[in-house]
Scaffold this motif. Structure first.
Motif, PDB file in Angstrom:
ATOM      1  N   GLN A   5       0.818  -1.221   0.000  1.00 46.50           N
ATOM      2  CA  GLN A   5       0.000   0.000   0.000  1.00 46.50           C
ATOM      3  C   GLN A   5       0.850   1.268   0.000  1.00 46.50           C
ATOM      4  O   GLN A   5       0.308   2.367  -0.151  1.00 46.50           O
ATOM      5  CB  GLN A   5      -0.926  -0.001   1.220  1.00 46.50           C
ATOM      6  CG  GLN A   5      -2.013  -1.064   1.158  1.00 46.50           C
ATOM      7  CD  GLN A   5      -2.932  -1.025   2.370  1.00 46.50           C
ATOM      8  OE1 GLN A   5      -2.548  -0.534   3.425  1.00 46.50           O
ATOM      9  NE2 GLN A   5      -4.138  -1.539   2.208  1.00 46.50           N
ATOM     10  N   LEU A   6       2.169   1.107   0.153  1.00 44.73           N
ATOM     11  CA  LEU A   6       3.030   2.287   0.223  1.00 44.73           C
ATOM     12  C   LEU A   6       2.974   3.149  -1.045  1.00 44.73           C
ATOM     13  O   LEU A   6       2.942   4.383  -0.942  1.00 44.73           O
ATOM     14  CB  LEU A   6       4.473   1.855   0.515  1.00 44.73           C
ATOM     15  CG  LEU A   6       5.484   2.989   0.676  1.00 44.73           C
ATOM     16  CD1 LEU A   6       5.089   3.922   1.815  1.00 44.73           C
ATOM     17  CD2 LEU A   6       6.878   2.423   0.908  1.00 44.73           C
ATOM     18  N   PRO A   7       2.969   2.566  -2.259  1.00 37.72           N
ATOM     19  CA  PRO A   7       2.877   3.444  -3.437  1.00 37.72           C
ATOM     20  C   PRO A   7       1.644   4.332  -3.427  1.00 37.72           C
ATOM     21  O   PRO A   7       1.722   5.516  -3.801  1.00 37.72           O
ATOM     22  CB  PRO A   7       2.839   2.450  -4.608  1.00 37.72           C
ATOM     23  CG  PRO A   7       3.544   1.242  -4.104  1.00 37.72           C
ATOM     24  CD  PRO A   7       3.185   1.154  -2.652  1.00 37.72           C
ATOM     25  N   ARG A   8       0.511   3.812  -2.978  1.00 37.98           N
ATOM     26  CA  ARG A   8      -0.701   4.639  -2.963  1.00 37.98           C
ATOM     27  C   ARG A   8      -0.618   5.710  -1.895  1.00 37.98           C
ATOM     28  O   ARG A   8      -1.034   6.856  -2.112  1.00 37.98           O
ATOM     29  CB  ARG A   8      -1.926   3.750  -2.748  1.00 37.98           C
ATOM     30  CG  ARG A   8      -2.175   2.804  -3.924  1.00 37.98           C
ATOM     31  CD  ARG A   8      -3.372   1.918  -3.687  1.00 37.98           C
ATOM     32  NE  ARG A   8      -4.593   2.676  -3.583  1.00 37.98           N
ATOM     33  CZ  ARG A   8      -5.680   2.258  -2.947  1.00 37.98           C
ATOM     34  NH1 ARG A   8      -5.687   1.090  -2.343  1.00 37.98           N
ATOM     35  NH2 ARG A   8      -6.762   3.012  -2.908  1.00 37.98           N
ATOM     36  N   THR A   9      -0.090   5.364  -0.726  1.00 35.23           N
ATOM     37  CA  THR A   9       0.053   6.396   0.310  1.00 35.23           C
ATOM     38  C   THR A   9       1.055   7.465  -0.121  1.00 35.23           C
ATOM     39  O   THR A   9       0.855   8.659   0.138  1.00 35.23           O
ATOM     40  CB  THR A   9       0.493   5.766   1.644  1.00 35.23           C
ATOM     41  OG1 THR A   9       1.711   5.042   1.452  1.00 35.23           O
ATOM     42  CG2 THR A   9      -0.550   4.814   2.166  1.00 35.23           C
ATOM     43  N   CYS A  10       2.115   7.034  -0.803  1.00 39.64           N
ATOM     44  CA  CYS A  10       3.110   8.009  -1.277  1.00 39.64           C
ATOM     45  C   CYS A  10       2.526   8.951  -2.319  1.00 39.64           C
ATOM     46  O   CYS A  10       2.767  10.160  -2.281  1.00 39.64           O
ATOM     47  CB  CYS A  10       4.318   7.271  -1.867  1.00 39.64           C
ATOM     48  SG  CYS A  10       5.434   6.609  -0.643  1.00 39.64           S
ATOM     49  N   VAL A  11       1.766   8.380  -3.260  1.00 37.61           N
ATOM     50  CA  VAL A  11       1.233   9.231  -4.312  1.00 37.61           C
ATOM     51  C   VAL A  11       0.165  10.166  -3.759  1.00 37.61           C
ATOM     52  O   VAL A  11       0.030  11.322  -4.198  1.00 37.61           O
ATOM     53  CB  VAL A  11       0.703   8.375  -5.487  1.00 37.61           C
ATOM     54  CG1 VAL A  11      -0.673   7.806  -5.207  1.00 37.61           C
ATOM     55  CG2 VAL A  11       0.673   9.208  -6.766  1.00 37.61           C
ATOM     56  N   VAL A  12      -0.595   9.709  -2.760  1.00 45.22           N
ATOM     57  CA  VAL A  12      -1.573  10.596  -2.122  1.00 45.22           C
ATOM     58  C   VAL A  12      -0.850  11.730  -1.406  1.00 45.22           C
ATOM     59  O   VAL A  12      -1.259  12.902  -1.468  1.00 45.22           O
ATOM     60  CB  VAL A  12      -2.465   9.792  -1.146  1.00 45.22           C
ATOM     61  CG1 VAL A  12      -3.283  10.732  -0.266  1.00 45.22           C
ATOM     62  CG2 VAL A  12      -3.397   8.866  -1.926  1.00 45.22           C
ATOM     63  N   ALA A  13       0.253  11.395  -0.724  1.00 39.96           N
ATOM     64  CA  ALA A  13       1.044  12.446  -0.060  1.00 39.96           C
ATOM     65  C   ALA A  13       1.615  13.424  -1.086  1.00 39.96           C
ATOM     66  O   ALA A  13       1.635  14.645  -0.862  1.00 39.96           O
ATOM     67  CB  ALA A  13       2.168  11.802   0.755  1.00 39.96           C
ATOM     68  N   PHE A  14       2.062  12.887  -2.213  1.00 35.05           N
ATOM     69  CA  PHE A  14       2.593  13.737  -3.290  1.00 35.05           C
ATOM     70  C   PHE A  14       1.498  14.661  -3.832  1.00 35.05           C
ATOM     71  O   PHE A  14       1.710  15.876  -3.986  1.00 35.05           O
ATOM     72  CB  PHE A  14       3.137  12.827  -4.393  1.00 35.05           C
ATOM     73  CG  PHE A  14       3.525  13.542  -5.655  1.00 35.05           C
ATOM     74  CD1 PHE A  14       4.675  14.314  -5.718  1.00 35.05           C
ATOM     75  CD2 PHE A  14       2.734  13.444  -6.789  1.00 35.05           C
ATOM     76  CE1 PHE A  14       5.032  14.963  -6.891  1.00 35.05           C
ATOM     77  CE2 PHE A  14       3.076  14.088  -7.960  1.00 35.05           C
ATOM     78  CZ  PHE A  14       4.231  14.852  -8.014  1.00 35.05           C
ATOM     79  N   LEU A  15       0.323  14.095  -4.093  1.00 39.30           N
ATOM     80  CA  LEU A  15      -0.777  14.906  -4.630  1.00 39.30           C
ATOM     81  C   LEU A  15      -1.276  15.924  -3.615  1.00 39.30           C
ATOM     82  O   LEU A  15      -1.745  17.011  -3.983  1.00 39.30           O
ATOM     83  CB  LEU A  15      -1.922  13.985  -5.061  1.00 39.30           C
ATOM     84  CG  LEU A  15      -1.614  13.016  -6.215  1.00 39.30           C
ATOM     85  CD1 LEU A  15      -2.768  12.054  -6.443  1.00 39.30           C
ATOM     86  CD2 LEU A  15      -1.299  13.786  -7.496  1.00 39.30           C
TER      87      LEU A  15
END
Length: 1627
Positions: A1115-1125
């Motif tokens: 799930q880290l890629p999704r949490t990272c991209v949400v943080a990025f967005l």
């Protein structure tokens, strides 16, 4: 008929010689079976003539002549022919028929000869049972199969000779142990059973006793599964003789009774848990026979207290009812466990509780009661051996919840089972999956039960047995390699045991073996957690008075500081407290054999450390020879003891740590203070001193301080550094002196690594003391650089020497260490260092050679040459070191070159001597050298090369794109090759991604570098594919790219925009991250779940502090991209552009899935991706501009018309509501959706009605509220009359909510509603009347209570938590789709600003549970199509034959013959089947496929209406025979003698697959009972077992279906053979 014909021949042709001659056959030929049978009939016909001595037909001479002829047939015809049959390979029908015919002939001949003849014949045949050196039978030697039939034919004569009978029995028993099972079955059936049937009662009893003693003795001496299987086969075959009622009962004493033999019961128990199903069946058959026989006889077998050997089976007439019920339940449980299907087994599991309760209620100690506990253990072990993992898990859970184990007597009886089989089954990883209702990160249900079970077990054990059982359990744990998850939870269960001193030195040794098992797993966090639990166990369970402090610290050596036992953790503090608590209680060491009272004085930790320090530093005088480095583990052991002692003293006294340290370390400090001046100091002593310094500095630093660099709060480390400051100068001088010229031997390469590590640690330590740091910078570093350069510039010798090559290796390592120190520690380069570094740079980039415009460097990728040991060829140790380690030394030499080059290219750049015009060529040559280094270096040493490429690639990409592509491609291939190497892969992957995806390369456009851009995109795709099987790969790429595009610390705005612009070339990476989440295998998910569980233990588990592992959560890629967005600024034009492009891509992805698959299953990959798409879109909505929202509105409405799972529909509806709330001008577009003609998705209108349920949130933002309400009511009322129930239900709910809004309006505005009031009230009244309509009422209540229409508020509840955690959990998405808020909080760069609130301010929604009402779409396409298949019946025997009228007056075979039906030779025996329906269907099948007859247990079945309903008059055309089940054994024996091959349907180890087996023409098909199959006592009668290949989960077919498959296969084979014969004749 034969007898009449023979008598006629004999009366008409008195010349017997002619008859013998005409019926005999040449010795080399293979006679037809008919010829052998004719000769048999002739000799049989001569029997009465020879017996009638008064007959005038035969004279004495003639009589003797005939007898000689008959005897001659035995020796010249029968035995030679049998020998020839034995020599023929295979088990063909021809051999079988001939064997039976010759044996029949032999028995007829022997009957007419004297006793000497059959004795001679028997003795000659018995030799065939003796082991032979030759594989094939020799001259006159028969095969065992043929010899068995011959002996069976001779047994009626042998019974008269007791000695010969015993010899035959002995040969048979010896063969049983060595021959294959199929032959053993024949020996038992044909020899032993025939022998028992022919002997007298006394002789039969004697034989049975001999067999029983032999089998039990064999099993007692060799208790293996193979012996158990063979003994069960024999016992089952003999069960009718061993287990028959004594008649009269008084004769029981002279009859052998296996029930009195303890070994017999051990055989049965071993059989019940055997891996082979047939052996289990045989064991259960014998057990049931014994129980039934005991009840019938009123058996009385209760052992006396004087008997030493325990009795496993007991019976008492006064307890007959209880015993009968117990064994019936026991048999039922064991039979049901054969089903291997949990839904079948689970209903009878309560019978296990009944068995246990019966055993407990017996009221005696377990071993003395009526029911021995070992029978219960057989039940559990059978479940543990099940192929079905669910059944195995059920058995483990049942045992874990066993309340009877709270009784000490029972737990002691169970203890060895728990230590053995139970521990074995606990190693099965699948047991630890989460149970239904558990969330990600919860402790598995079985693990929780295991914790309670272990504590209960050892609390219930007698105190004197606890230590022994625990030691055995731990030894069992360390005796095999366990997977990470089972080992973790078993270790945790041990750590939960109540504190009790149970383990001595042997226990610590056993725990050490378990520790070695933990090192095997690649999951470092789990490995560390298991170590923590094991250390906790040791602290709770160790008998302090039996172990010395040295035992403790030797044990602690096996706990790694970087995984479990390190300072600054609760575990370390617990260890300190434990040592303090037991101070002075440990066993004293006897030093040097001194047993005086002084030596036995209790030892304190401080005294131990002081003594160990002196012993550690004591070394023998130097021999002058270069020695190997001392073992580092000694230094680690002492360093850990020192640190523990200091922390204990600090906690106890709160005294001056500096004084304590100086006292403890004074011998070390004394040595170090003289290390640079004492020329006579032994080298080993200086090495050990530096090793101890290094380990003290490394182990003393807390992990938290290592990451933050702040150590001020750790007064112990401050004191250690303060002490070591006093000896920094002598250490530095010593190291510099040694590195600058004194290291010249092979062993010195490792010594140089030690010196450089110490120098690096001293440098880090001295950063806070500027005077020491400056001294090292000014004096130390320049000296190392200049000396190293001088050595490297020296010309190489023609014959390389050890001294020369070692000096070069040490110099290069020193230069690499200096470069690393300057780069990593951020030291300002002094002027004296700059010139030295430039000289090093010139050394690497020269001499330059040019050829054909190609530039190359002679000192980059320079090799060390392997030296020759010419001075000491006899030094085997050095020779060994040279052979083993030189490759690694040479590789490190090249690696060190690239560490220097990597630093120099950044700090100094290209040498000034290189012309500006040739700078590009120089860089190109350097890059070519780095590509070459990738092939030369081991894969774990390439990181400096990748870092060098990272610096060079951007400078060459414009001029040398091809070379850059080559560098990137080769680097990626290298990383891919490391994917199975967990140790090296992740560092190489990070280095590669930093090199290939740096912002200068990411910002390239297709026009600037088309090949490189395409290569990077392809690699990104391959990284994504690799992440499907290797979690965490895509996370590394995404985190790097996000930091590149939007650094946490942003620079100048213009520069930041330039860097950010590179994202547009790789939007696909961001898009993939938004929908990323592979559907991993269950075992992979288990590892992830357990790692999350360990992580959530927090600081209670020291591994969470000690282990510095990367987060590889899927799930880290999704949490990272949400943080990025979340950090994107919608007012920034570039950020705005990215948001819009991303939304378009996501909508396209959703549309592609909808088009490719109209329907998709819940929690399928398509469902998950669509859900992730709409989660992201919903999250981005507040950052989208008003104009852009207007362009995508129609696409959102179109998505509402698609067929979606519930979770996706909720998100789409939520997004529609928010759009209408924030942009109410689009309300008219929403109304038009109700007018669209969507015939194929009629119920999708529910999506839009759901939006109207929340109309109260939308209407405050609308103008002309009354008109909008009127529109809403008009639309809703139309849907209230829909033919679809779901549409009506949604419409009524929307109507109820909207009408409540209308009623609250002012009276003047309400007039605009016109006359709708009566209609609305009528509809609402209709909804309320649903209360009396059952399911309709339930659905009406459920939809009103559903979270989306109840507690949920679209505006108030808008948060990251609701979108990614609450909604998925309430929508029944799989829990691996739930992303809890703490995962976002762990990302320091997540921006939880108002547009993206992290937590839901309201807790109402989070407290709900998933409701029963789930939105469902049912379209016209979902209706099931129904069709009927018509079966075409065929009559195989009528192929090519004209149909004729039947004549029912004839008997069945004649009727069939008149119709042209051809009967085969297949005989179907169904005497064991008792259900009329199965028999009726079987009769029909047999008749259709031309079986010769069907055998039933009773012909009364034919009149049964259930039989007739399936047989449909087939019984009129098929011969039916009646054979009772009790007569089956004799019936099968008769059919065997007639040459039938007996075939059964049974799964055994030797079963033939139906598709491979060739049926003989004379086949007897034996069918088993519907539930029990073929009884165990008949299995050995089978010649062949055939099994039907299966693909499904269900274990067995219906008996009629199984029989039909075999009958058809038999018919097919013989129809095919007939067709082949007809074709050959025609040709």
């Amino acid at each position: 008929m034969y007898s009449v014909l023979i008598n006629a021949v004999l009366s008409s042709s008195p010349d017997h010689d002619i008859l013998f001659e005409s019926l005999s056959w040449p010795s080399e030929s293979w006679p037809e079976t008919e010829r052998v049978e004719a000769l048999t009939a002739l000799i049989e016909g001569l029997g009465p003539l020879l017996a009638n001595t008064d007959s005038t037909l035969l004279t004495g001479v003639k009589r003797r002549c005939i007898q000689e002829k008959i005897e001659s047939v035995i020796w010249t015809k029968c035995l030679p022919f049998l020998s020839r049959i034995s020599a023929e390979a295979g088990e063909g029908a021809r051999s079988r028929e001939s064997t039976f015919a010759v044996c029949r002939l032999l028995s007829v001949c022997v009957a007419l000869c004297g006793d000497a003849v059959w004795r001679r014949a028997a003795l000659s045949v018995l030799q065939s049972f003796q082991p032979s050196e030759e594989d094939l039978p020799g001259s006159g030697r028969l095969s065992v199969e043929v010899a068995t039939e011959v002996i069976a034919a001779l047994i009626p004569f042998l019974s008269a000779d007791e000695q010969l009978t015993l010899n035959t029995l002995s040969s048979a028993l010896s063969s049983i142990r060595t021959l294959p099972e199929a032959i053993v079955s024949k020996i038992i059936v044909r020899i032993v059973l025939t022998l028992l049937n022919c002997c007298s009662v006394e002789m039969s009893n004697s034989i049975c006793q001999s067999i029983l003693d032999d089998l039990c003795g064999w099993h007692s001496a060799d208790r293996t599964p193979a012996v158990t299987e063979r003994t069960l086969l024999c016992l089952t075959a003999l069960s009718d003789h061993l287990l028959k009622p004594a008649s009269p009962p008084s004769s029981r004493l002279c009859k052998p009774d296996p029930r009195l033999c303890p070994q017999f019961w051990r055989i049965i128990q071993d059989g019940l848990i055997h891996r082979d199903g047939v052996s289990r069946k045989r064991a259960l058959y014998l057990l049931k026979r014994c129980a039934v026989l005991s009840e019938e006889e009123g058996y009385d077998c209760l052992p006396s207290a004087a008997e030493e050997e325990e009795t496993l089976f007991k019976w008492a007439p006064n307890k007959s009812k209880v015993l009968k019920e117990f064994w019936e339940d026991y048999a039922l449980v064991m039979e049901t466990l054969e089903e291997n299907q949990i839904h079948v087994v689970r209903p009878v599991l309560n019978r296990i509780d009944t068995l246990i309760q019966t055993t407990v209620n017996d009221g005696q100690a377990p071993a003395q009661g009526l029911f021995h506990p070992s029978w219960l253990l057989c039940v559990y072990q059978r479940m543990f051996h099940s192929e079905n993992k669910s059944l195995m898990r059920e058995g483990v859970c049942h045992l874990l919840e066993l309340q009877v184990l709270q009784q000490s007597a029972f737990v002691l009886a169970f203890s060895q089972f728990i230590v053995g089989p139970f521990m074995d089954v606990l190693s099965e990883t699948s047991l630890y999956y989460r149970s239904a209702g558990q969330s990600v990160g919860d402790c598995p249900e079985l693990a929780v039960k295991l914790h309670v079970f272990m504590a209960t077990l050892f609390s219930s054990l007698p105190s004197e047995d606890r230590g022994c059982v625990l030691l055995q359990l731990i030894q069992q744990l360390g005796s095999k390699h366990w997977c990470a998850v089972p080992l973790l939870f078993v270790c945790q269960a041990l750590s939960k045991l109540p504190a009790c001193q149970l383990l001595g030195v042997s226990g610590l040794n056993a725990l050490r073996e378990v520790l070695r098992c933990t090192m095997i797993t690649h999951q470092v966090p789990l490995r560390g957690a298991a170590q923590c639990f094991l250390l906790n166990s040791a602290l709770c369970l160790t008998v302090v008075s039996e172990v010395t402090l040295d035992d403790i610290f030797s044990f602690l050596m096996h706990f790694r500081a970087d995984e479990s036992l390190c300072r600054g953790t609760e575990l370390w503090d617990q260890l300190c407290a434990w040592l303090m608590e037991h101070e002075g209680s440990f066993k004293s060491r006897i030093m040097d054999g001194n047993c005086t009272d002084a030596s036995k004085k209790k030892e304190t930790t401080r005294a131990y450390v002081e003594g160990e320090m002196l012993a550690y530093l004591w070394v023998p005088a130097s021999t002058g020879q270069t020695e190997k480095l001392p073992d580092f583990r000694e230094a680690e052991k002492l360093a850990r003891a020192i640190l523990l002692c200091v922390d204990m003293e600090r906690n106890r006294l709160e005294a001056d740590i500096g004084n304590i340290l100086e006292s403890l370390l004074s011998p070390l400090l004394d040595t170090l203070s003289r290390v640079s001046t004492n020329m006579y100091l032994p080298q080993r002593k200086s090495d050990k001193s530096l090793q101890l310094v290094l380990r003290l500095l490394q182990l003393g630093t807390m992990p938290c301080c290592q990451r933050t660099g702040a150590e001020e709060g750790d007064n112990v480390m401050v004191a250690i550094k303060k002490v070591f400051f006093k000896v920094v100068d002598p250490i530095q001088e010593f190291i510099l002196r040694r590195l600058c010229g004194e290291l010249q031997e092979l062993f010195d390469v490792g010594r140089a690594e030690l010196y450089l590590c110490v120098l690096r640690q001293l440098f880090v330590m001295c950063r806070s003391a500027s005077q020491h740091c400056i001294k090292i910078q000014h004096n130390g570093l320049p000296k190392l650089i200049k000396y190293g350069l001088k050595v490297l510039q020296e010309p190489s010798q023609q014959i390389p020497s050890v001294t020369d090559q070692v000096a070069k290796a040490v110099s290069m390592a020193s230069l690499a260490a200096v470069c690393g120190l300057i780069e990593q520690e951020g030291i300002g380069i002094q002027s004296e260092n700059i010139s030295a570094l430039k000289s090093v740079n010139d050394y690497f980039y020269g001499p330059i050679t040019s050829s054909q415009c190609q530039v190359s460097f002679g000192n980059i990728n320079k090799h060390l040459m392997k030296p020759q040991l010419m001075d000491c060829p006899s030094d085997l140790e050095k020779q060994s070191l040279l052979q083993q380690d030189w490759g690694r030394i040479a590789a490190n030499f090249m690696r060190d070159q690239w560490i220097c080059l990597n630093f120099l290219i950044k700090a100094v750049g290209i040498p000034e001597s290189v012309e500006i015009s040739k700078t590009s060529e120089t860089l190109k040559a350097a890059l070519s050298c780095s590509i070459e280094a990738l092939a030369l270096l081991p894969s774990d040493l390439v990181l400096p090369v990748l870092t060098f490429m990272e610096t060079v690639l951007p400078q060459l990409v414009d001029a040398e794109e091809g070379l850059c592509v080559q560098a990137v491609t080769l680097s990626w291939e290298l990383v891919q090759g490391l994917s199975t190497n967990a140790h090296d892969f992740w560092l190489a992957l990070k280095g590669f991604i930093s090199m290939a995806f740096q912002h200068q390369l990411l910002s390239l456009t297709h026009a600037q570098a088309p090949t490189l851009v395409a290569t990077l995109k392809q690699i990104a795709t391959e990284l994504l594919d690799l992440s499907q099987s290797k979690s965490g790969v895509f996370s590394v790429l995404l985190q790097h790219c996000c930091q590149v595009w939007l650094p946490t610390v942003t620079g100048v705005s213009e520069q930041a925009n330039t860097v950010f612009s590179s994202v547009f070339s790789h939007v696909n990476i961001v898009t993939e991250a938004c929908v990323y989440g592979p559907v991993g295998r269950r075992d992979q998910r288990l590892i992830t779940d357990v790692q999350i569980y360990v992580e959530q233990l927090g600081e209670k588990c020291a591994a969470n502090i000690a282990v510095t592992s990367d987060n590889r959560d899927d799930q880290l890629p999704r949490t990272c991209v949400v943080a990025f967005l979340s950090r994107l600024d919608s007012f920034n034009p570039q950020h705005k552009r990215l948001l819009e492009e991303l939304v378009v891509e996501l909508l396209k992805r959703d549309n592609d899935i909808s088009k490719s698959k109209v329907r998709y299953y819940s929690n399928s990959l398509q469902h998950r991706v669509k859900n992730r798409v709409w989660q992201t879109l919903l999250l981005l909505l507040p950052k989208l501009s008003k104009e852009f929202v207007a362009t995508l509105l129609n696409r959102v409405f179109e998505a509402g018309f698609c067929s979606n799972q519930a979770s996706v529909k909720y998100l789409i509806e939520w997004m529609m509501i928010l759009i209408l709330v924030h942009y109410p001008q689009h309300m008219d577009s929403f109304w038009t959706c109700f007018n669209m003609d969507h015939e194929q998705t009629k119920t999708s209108v529910c999506t839009f009605l759901s939006v109207l349920v929340h109309f109260s949130i939308i209407i405050p933002h609308l103008k002309e509220k009354a008109m909008q309400l009127r529109k809403a009511l008009d639309i809703i009322l139309q849907s209230c009359f829909s033919h679809n129930f779901s549409v009506r239900l949604y419409a009524l709910l929307a109507l109820k909510r909207v009408w409540s809004l209308a009623e609250s309006l002012a009276e003047e505005e309400a007039d605009a509603l016109g006359g709708l009031s009566s209609v609305v009230k009528a509809c609402l009244s209709q909804a309320e009347t649903m209360q009396s309509t059952g399911n309709a009422n339930k659905n009406w209540l459920r939809i009103q209570e559903h979270f989306f229409f109840g507690a949920f508020h679209p505006v108030r509840d808008y948060s990251v938590e609701t979108i990614f955690y609450t909604f998925p959990s309430l929508s029944e998405l799989a829990d691996d789709e739930w992303i809890p808020p703490w995962k976002f909080e762990k990302l320091s760069w997540f921006s939880g600003n108002p547009p993206f609130p992290l937590r839901n301010p309201s807790s109402d929604l989070g407290q709900l549970k998933p409701g029963d009402w789930i939105q469902q779409d049912r379209s016209e396409q979902d209706k099931e199509e129904r069709w009927a298949e018509v079966q075409k019946k065929i009559t195989p025997w009528r192929l090519g034959i004209q149909e004729q009228e039947p004549e029912l007056q004839l008997v069945p075979p004649q009727r069939a013959a008149r119709l042209g039906k051809l009967h085969g030779a297949l005989l179907v025996v169904a005497s064991l089947i008792d259900k009329p329906t199965n028999l009726g269907g079987l009769c029909r099948t047999c008749e259709i496929f031309g079986a010769s007859a069907l055998v039933l247990d009773s012909l009364r079945h034919v009149t049964d209406k259930h039989f007739q309903s399936l047989s449909v008059s087939s019984e009129l055309w098929l011969p039916l025979l009646e054979v009772k089940p009790v007569e089956l054994s004799d019936f099968l024996q008769v059919k065997k003698s007639e040459g039938y091959c007996i075939v059964g349907v049974e799964q055994t180890a030797n079963s033939h697959s139906l598709q491979d087996y060739q049926f003989p023409e004379k086949t007897l098909l034996l069918l088993g009972n519907e539930r029990e199959g073929i009884p165990a006592n008949l299995l050995q009668m089978l010649d062949v077992c055939v099994e039907i290949p299966q693909q499904g989960v269900i274990r067995s077919l219906n008996v009629h279906v199984s029989a039909a498959l075999l009958i058809w296969e038999y018919t097919r084979q013989h129809l095919a053979s007939c067709s082949a014969e007809v074709s050959s004749k025609c040709n």
